[in-house]
Design a protein around this motif. Structure first.
Motif, PDB file in Angstrom:
ATOM      1  N   GLU A   1      14.558  61.285  -5.646  1.00  0.00           N
ATOM      2  CA  GLU A   1      15.570  61.532  -4.548  1.00  0.00           C
ATOM      3  C   GLU A   1      14.888  61.545  -3.230  1.00  0.00           C
TER       4      GLU A   1
ATOM      5  N   HIS B   1      37.599  61.007  -2.492  1.00  0.00           N
ATOM      6  CA  HIS B   1      38.886  59.893  -3.278  1.00  0.00           C
ATOM      7  C   HIS B   1      38.332  59.063  -4.112  1.00  0.00           C
TER       8      HIS B   1
ATOM      9  N   GLN C   1      20.684  54.570   3.781  1.00  0.00           N
ATOM     10  CA  GLN C   1      20.694  53.721   2.568  1.00  0.00           C
ATOM     11  C   GLN C   1      20.306  52.267   3.263  1.00  0.00           C
TER      12      GLN C   1
ATOM     13  N   GLU D   1      26.567  51.138  -4.595  1.00  0.00           N
ATOM     14  CA  GLU D   1      26.292  50.066  -3.649  1.00  0.00           C
ATOM     15  C   GLU D   1      25.231  49.228  -3.548  1.00  0.00           C
TER      16      GLU D   1
HETATM   17  C1  LIG Z   1      31.491  59.938   5.335  1.00  0.00           C
HETATM   18  C2  LIG Z   1      31.824  59.000   4.352  1.00  0.00           C
HETATM   19  C3  LIG Z   1      33.073  59.429   3.695  1.00  0.00           C
HETATM   20  C4  LIG Z   1      33.419  58.643   2.279  1.00  0.00           C
HETATM   21  N1  LIG Z   1      34.524  58.904   1.569  1.00  0.00           N
HETATM   22  C5  LIG Z   1      34.771  58.128   0.787  1.00  0.00           C
HETATM   23  C6  LIG Z   1      35.884  58.589  -0.274  1.00  0.00           C
HETATM   24  O1  LIG Z   1      36.768  59.284   0.056  1.00  0.00           O
HETATM   25  N2  LIG Z   1      36.032  57.713  -1.414  1.00  0.00           N
HETATM   26  C7  LIG Z   1      35.217  56.812  -1.777  1.00  0.00           C
HETATM   27  O2  LIG Z   1      35.385  56.384  -3.034  1.00  0.00           O
HETATM   28  N3  LIG Z   1      34.064  56.678  -0.995  1.00  0.00           N
HETATM   29  C8  LIG Z   1      33.893  57.277   0.211  1.00  0.00           C
HETATM   30  N4  LIG Z   1      32.478  56.940   0.720  1.00  0.00           N
HETATM   31  C9  LIG Z   1      31.609  56.029   0.126  1.00  0.00           C
HETATM   32  C10 LIG Z   1      30.932  56.448  -0.880  1.00  0.00           C
HETATM   33  O3  LIG Z   1      30.547  57.821  -0.562  1.00  0.00           O
HETATM   34  C11 LIG Z   1      29.760  55.648  -1.417  1.00  0.00           C
HETATM   35  O4  LIG Z   1      30.437  54.440  -1.676  1.00  0.00           O
HETATM   36  C12 LIG Z   1      29.125  56.304  -2.686  1.00  0.00           C
HETATM   37  O5  LIG Z   1      28.572  57.629  -2.457  1.00  0.00           O
HETATM   38  C13 LIG Z   1      27.927  55.231  -2.910  1.00  0.00           C
HETATM   39  O6  LIG Z   1      27.367  55.710  -4.111  1.00  0.00           O
HETATM   40  P1  LIG Z   1      25.903  55.176  -4.410  1.00  0.00           P
HETATM   41  O7  LIG Z   1      25.319  56.074  -5.494  1.00  0.00           O
HETATM   42  O8  LIG Z   1      25.646  53.827  -4.523  1.00  0.00           O
HETATM   43  O9  LIG Z   1      25.172  55.831  -3.279  1.00  0.00           O
HETATM   44  P2  LIG Z   1      24.776  57.230  -2.526  1.00  0.00           P
HETATM   45  O10 LIG Z   1      26.055  58.044  -3.028  1.00  0.00           O
HETATM   46  O11 LIG Z   1      24.753  57.132  -0.973  1.00  0.00           O
HETATM   47  O12 LIG Z   1      23.483  57.773  -3.037  1.00  0.00           O
HETATM   48  C14 LIG Z   1      22.400  57.234  -3.092  1.00  0.00           C
HETATM   49  C15 LIG Z   1      21.233  58.103  -2.983  1.00  0.00           C
HETATM   50  O13 LIG Z   1      19.956  57.382  -3.056  1.00  0.00           O
HETATM   51  C16 LIG Z   1      18.849  57.941  -2.074  1.00  0.00           C
HETATM   52  N5  LIG Z   1      17.891  56.796  -1.910  1.00  0.00           N
HETATM   53  C17 LIG Z   1      18.110  55.632  -1.325  1.00  0.00           C
HETATM   54  N6  LIG Z   1      16.846  54.838  -1.258  1.00  0.00           N
HETATM   55  C18 LIG Z   1      16.059  55.580  -2.055  1.00  0.00           C
HETATM   56  C19 LIG Z   1      14.689  55.535  -2.579  1.00  0.00           C
HETATM   57  N7  LIG Z   1      13.993  54.443  -2.339  1.00  0.00           N
HETATM   58  N8  LIG Z   1      13.980  56.574  -3.294  1.00  0.00           N
HETATM   59  C20 LIG Z   1      14.709  57.776  -3.702  1.00  0.00           C
HETATM   60  N9  LIG Z   1      15.996  57.851  -3.185  1.00  0.00           N
HETATM   61  C21 LIG Z   1      16.641  56.858  -2.553  1.00  0.00           C
HETATM   62  C22 LIG Z   1      19.590  58.354  -1.130  1.00  0.00           C
HETATM   63  O14 LIG Z   1      19.007  59.250  -0.090  1.00  0.00           O
HETATM   64  C23 LIG Z   1      21.039  58.677  -1.707  1.00  0.00           C
HETATM   65  O15 LIG Z   1      20.988  60.394  -1.874  1.00  0.00           O
HETATM   66  C24 LIG Z   1      32.391  57.808   1.890  1.00  0.00           C
HETATM   67  C25 LIG Z   1      31.217  57.747   2.660  1.00  0.00           C
HETATM   68  C26 LIG Z   1      30.837  58.183   3.813  1.00  0.00           C
HETATM   69  C27 LIG Z   1      29.649  58.125   4.443  1.00  0.00           C
END
Ligand SMILES: Cc1cc2nc3c(=O)[nH]c(=O)nc-3n(C[C@H](O)[C@H](O)[C@H](O)COP(=O)(O)OP(=O)(O)OC[C@H]3O[C@@H](n4cnc5c(N)ncnc54)[C@H](O)[C@@H]3O)c2cc1C
Length: 580
Positions: A43, A58, A284, A549
């Motif tokens: 991370e 949600h 991101q 994402e």
């Molecule tokens: C304020 C806010 C409110 C939201 N509310 C909702 C909601 O209520 N319901 C819902 O469904 N969605 C919601 N979302 C969207 C949801 O949070 C995201 O769609 C979801 O978290 C994406 O999941 P992910 O695992 O793809 O990315 P993330 O949860 O963002 O995790 C990605 C992780 O990868 C790490 N990372 C990135 N690049 C690297 C790298 N090269 N090396 C190591 N680590 C790295 C980042 O630091 C991060 O910790 C919200 C988003 C925000 C910003």
């Protein structure tokens, strides 16, 4: 565990290495460790969670979950699949939510959706005990309500970077992962993937990657910021390391919204003036996509990123602060970076919005772009019947705030013709009506909030890195004078604001940052039903998976799809053959 160089020059070694610890990464890690693999989560941030820990909690998960059954809601994987591939569904602005979804990716989601919900429960996530609904939902499909709401209260081992309900999803998953033996390498960012040569000279498996130490991942952050939990953390301060993944690497890096040139491939208007929801806690930055593309990966479902979906672009939520989507709490450990809470608007009659030139462009009272199609939005509904569109209340003009805000204006200049900032303009009476606190730390006077005793002085005071040229006092005065005259007449003949209510008359006058925000990534790496990454010739890149994402082919907001794809990745990655 301490990082050590090994004789084969790998610094760390595990069966499965997950990059990113958010909504996709943690489920992937847990499923992989449950499948018998040794697992490291890498991370870039000082703590886990990414956007997910800041989220509203949600979660769109259906297909026959225990809670849907409990409340008598009929749903099944087949219905989820049918819903999320229904080309005929359009939003009120005409955007076809599901038309460009990859059918294999959707089938895999549909088949694992309810299982993922039960998996979350089994790993400590609690949801409010009530029937799933559409609240907070986006693009969940028309046939059934599928939105569940994570339960979170402060304390009890659920510390949050910003008191957000998403903490109720992330902290239990983190605790479960650590208990089950997952190791965490925090403050390290994956920089490039390592792919070995295959037989006959063609590229072979992804066998690991390089990382860079990122103690200051957030510009200006104190390096003393520590993760909330530490058991299982791998301690190291080496500037770079090389990690060996014997079975698979899972890219769960959260998308590309923070990488300006990457996001502009989809929408050239998204110049640096547009900020990103989730920053400055979590960036991101497309590093997952770029590393995978460098070893041959393809992107997928690119149309989804430019569809006018509810959550892709957002209006600002808090005025007078750069990070204006999330309302940051004073007690957040990163508040020194955020600098200001901002303030929310109760009544959009209390202000006008102007572009960087000082001119209005929209009816300020109109809301955000709509969330996508959700349970019973189209009634009656017949799957894949083109007449479904006749049952949508078509209303394109209502949802064009972000587009109007990004429109070129007199100050939009080469090379990018950037629209520049949007400013909320109001007077002292508005401050009193709203009860706004207009001193730091509620506002950020360093470029995002200004006050002056005349409108001309206010225009001259606006200085911000994204403001191309000084706003002319005469233009702002003319805009306000015209608006005040329309208040007298009770009619906004320029932009149709219903019965403009309050004149802007009483000094001091104020300007507060109110520029829209980019929020979701809806396009990314091409994956198949197993979440394996696919290359430019349509072939699997062995040993490389992607979820969340950063994965393409799936147009849906948020954590439901991310967690489900993480769940799939974890199962599949653990089942890979183990390299020597
Ligand atoms: C304020 C806010 C409110 C939201 N509310 C909702 C909601 O209520 N319901 C819902 O469904 N969605 C919601 N979302 C969207 C949801 O949070 C995201 O769609 C979801 O978290 C994406 O999941 P992910 O695992 O793809 O990315 P993330 O949860 O963002 O995790 C990605 C992780 O990868 C790490 N990372 C990135 N690049 C690297 C790298 N090269 N090396 C190591 N680590 C790295 C980042 O630091 C991060 O910790 C919200 C988003 C925000 C910003």
């Amino acid at each position: 565990m301490t990082a050590q160089a090994t004789s084969n020059s790998w610094d760390l070694d595990a069966d499965v290495i997950v990059v990113g610890s958010g909504a996709a990464g943690l489920p992937a890690a847990i499923k992989a460790v449950e499948g018998g693999a040794s697992v490291i989560v890498v991370e870039a941030n000082y703590d886990v969670g990414g956007h997910a820990i800041l989220s509203g909690g949600h979660m769109a998960l259906g297909g026959g979950t225990s809670v849907q059954r409990k409340y008598g809601i009929e749903d099944s994987p087949d219905v989820v699949f049918s819903d999320l591939t229904d080309w005929s569904i359009v939003q009120p602005n005409g955007s076809p939510d599901f038309r460009y979804n990859d059918r294999a990716v959707m089938r895999a989601f549909a088949d694992h959706c309810a299982q993922t919900f039960e998996f979350l429960l089994a790993n400590g996530v609690e949801f409010t005990d009530k029937p799933p609904d559409n609240h907070g939902a986006s693009t969940t499909g028309n046939s059934a309500p599928r939105e569940n709401h994570a339960f979170w209260t402060k304390g009890a081992g659920l510390e949050s970077p910003n008191a957000a309900p998403g903490t109720g999803v992330i902290r239990p998953l983190e605790a479960s992962a650590r208990t089950k033996g997952v190791k965490f390498l925090l403050n390290y960012k994956m920089t490039s993937l390592i792919r070995e040569a295959g037989s006959n000279g063609s590229p072979g498996r992804v066998i690991g990657f390089t990382v860079q130490h990122t103690p200051h991942i957030m510009p200006g952050a104190k390096s003393s910021l520590k993760s909330f939990r530490s058991e299982g953390n791998i301690e190291s301060d080496r500037p770079t390391m090389t990690l060996r993944a014997r079975k698979a690497v899972v890219v769960a890096t959260g998308g590309s919204t923070s990488h300006i040139e990457f996001r502009r491939m989809f929408d050239p208007r998204l110049t640096p003036v547009v900020q990103v929801g989730g920053e400055p806690y979590s960036y991101q930055d497309a590093s997952g996509e770029l590393a995978a593309m460098a070893v041959g990966a393809s992107l997928w479902g690119l149309a989804n990123q430019t569809l006018e979906n509810g959550a892709t672009m957002r209006t600002q939520r808090a005025l007078a602060t750069k990070y204006n989507y999330t309302t940051w709490k004073l007690e957040s450990p990163i508040f020194p970076l955020v600098k200001a809470t901002g303030f929310n608007v109760k009544d959009w009659q209390d202000l006008i919005l102007v572009n960087q030139v000082g001119q209005r462009f929209y009816d300020e009272t109109k809301g955000d772009v709509p969330h996508g199609n959700n349970g019973a939005q189209v009634t009656p509904y017949t799957p894949n019947d083109y007449r479904n569109a006749e049952n949508v209340k078509y209303s394109p003009t209502k949802y064009n705030f972000t587009h109007a805000a990004l429109a070129m204006n007199e100050y939009s200049e080469p090379p990018d013709y950037c629209a520049g900032p949007v400013w909320a303009i109001f007077d002292t009476d508005a401050v009193e009506r709203e009860g706004w606190k207009i001193t730091p730390p509620h506002v950020d006077p360093d470029g995002f909030f200004f006050a002056a005793s005349t409108l001309a002085e206010l225009a001259a005071a606006i200085k911000n890195e994204y403001q191309a040229k000084p706003m002319k006092g005469a233009v702002l005065e003319a805009t306000v004078a015209r608006y005040n005259s329309m208040v007298d007449r009770g009619e906004d003949s320029d932009f149709g604001k219903p019965a403009p209510k309050y004149k802007i008359l009483t000094p001091p006058f104020y300007a507060a940052w109110a520029t829209p925000v980019v929020h979701d990534t809806r396009s990314g790496l091409r994956i198949n039903a197993k979440c394996q990454v696919i290359d430019m010739s349509g072939k699997v890149i062995p040993g490389l998976y992607c979820a969340g994402e950063s994965a393409g082919g799936f147009n849906q907001h948020g954590m439901g799809r991310c967690a489900t794809q993480g769940f799939i990745c974890g199962i599949q990655a653990a089942a890979e053959p183990r390299g020597e």
